[in-house]
Design an enzyme around this catalytic site. Structure first.
Site, PDB file in Angstrom:
ATOM      1  CG  ASP A   1      -0.328  -0.121   2.536  1.00 30.65           C
ATOM      2  OD1 ASP A   1       0.917  -0.139   2.606  1.00 30.65           O
ATOM      3  OD2 ASP A   1      -1.068  -0.226   3.535  1.00 30.65           O
ATOM      4  CB  SER A   2       4.576   1.653  -0.057  1.00 23.45           C
ATOM      5  OG  SER A   2       4.775   0.540  -0.912  1.00 23.45           O
TER       6      SER A   2
ATOM      7  CG  ASP B   1       0.919  -4.179   2.204  1.00 19.50           C
ATOM      8  OD1 ASP B   1       1.323  -5.119   2.902  1.00 19.50           O
ATOM      9  OD2 ASP B   1       1.574  -3.139   2.010  1.00 19.50           O
TER      10      ASP B   1
ATOM     11  CE  LYS C   1       3.576  -5.881   4.173  1.00 18.83           C
ATOM     12  NZ  LYS C   1       3.024  -4.693   4.921  1.00 18.83           N
TER      13      LYS C   1
ATOM     14  CD  GLU D   1       7.965   0.317   7.621  1.00 20.36           C
ATOM     15  OE1 GLU D   1       8.160   1.454   7.132  1.00 20.36           O
ATOM     16  OE2 GLU D   1       6.989  -0.392   7.340  1.00 20.36           O
TER      17      GLU D   1
END
Length: 264
Positions: free
Chosen positions: A45-46, A84, A113, A182
């Site tokens: 989703d970045s 994601d 994820k 992260e």
């Protein structure tokens, strides 16, 4: 380079034997370039930040993520493919199951994820029990950036480090096949990796993880507004593309393109 499809079991078996290389992709064009070169491709989703110009990942929808996951999966034959689940799509057990099943039915992905803490253990267990291969994203969770007051490194305080290690253990017990860590202090991320039997993939979490992932536009220099500490640029993509673009524009302006051989 992979010579055949990387399965879930093969990915898990890399722990302690071979580092896992992962990269993001959001379309078939880049997926075709990355496929087989890396172990794991993540449809993250970045994309809302890297390509949508937004300051967070929160705007991604299920339909949007499915669209990109389908595009990436169409060009991914060898790398292990993870997508994601976006913000708000797994807020309850019912919604999590409904949306995860939509991903599985509409996309040729290998796994999903989710950004979770111990409060989401019931949801994690439910997804795994339904046959969803699930990776838990712990530490700095971008979907929590407003709650956290920004993107903040985790594990600096002793109690926070203990909580992260305990969270990782509980996620493994709940059935996840792996962890994405992260923005966690390197020593703590290493302790997490050693405390679980499933593979860990780090981003901004030091070399002690079982693997590493970067956003492709960061790693290859196409996004240059800022460079996070954990990003290493392997190519000045923006400069190279602009140089090629200027050559094209010059050829058009000076009637050097198209040539006779490039014309019908």
């Amino acid at each position: 380079m992979l010579d055949k499809k990387l399965t879930l079991n093969a990915l898990k078996n890399k722990k302690g034997k071979e580092k896992i290389a992962a990269i993001t992709a959001y379309d078939a064009l880049m997926a075709n370039i990355f496929d087989g070169e890396v172990d794991v491709i993540l449809v993250g989703d970045s994309l809302k930040m890297s390509f949508g110009g937004q300051n967070s990942t929160l705007g991604a929808s299920v339909d949007e993520m499915i669209y990109h996951a389908r595009a990436v999966s169409s060009a991914t034959q060898k790398s292990f493919l993870i997508a994601d689940m976006p913000f708000g799509s797994y807020d309850t057990r019912k919604n999590a199951l409904k949306n995860a099943l939509r991903f599985y039915k509409k996309c040729e992905i290998d796994a999903l994820k989710v950004e979770v803490g111990v409060d989401k253990l019931e949801i994690v267990r439910a997804l795994c029990a339904e046959g969803i291969a699930l990776m838990a994203h712990i530490g700095l969770k971008p979907q929590f950036m407003r709650f956290d007051g920004g993107f903040k490194v985790k594990g600096r305080a002793e109690n926070e480090a203990r909580e992260l290690i305990e969270c990782a253990k509980k996620m493994e017990q709940a059935g996840v096949f792996g962890l994405l860590i992260e923005g966690v202090v390197a020593d703590v991320a290493s302790q997490i990796t050693q405390s679980v039997s499933v593979p860990t993939i780090g981003i901004g979490a030091g070399v002690g993880c079982d693997g590493q992932i970067l956003v492709w536009s960061d790693a290859f220099g196409f996004f240059d507004k800022f460079q996070p500490k954990f990003v290493r640029r392997y190519f000045n993509g923006k400069e190279a593309l602009q140089s090629a673009l200027r050559s094209y524009v010059s050829d058009v302006k000076n009637e050097k393109f198209p040539s006779q051989n490039e014309s019908y």
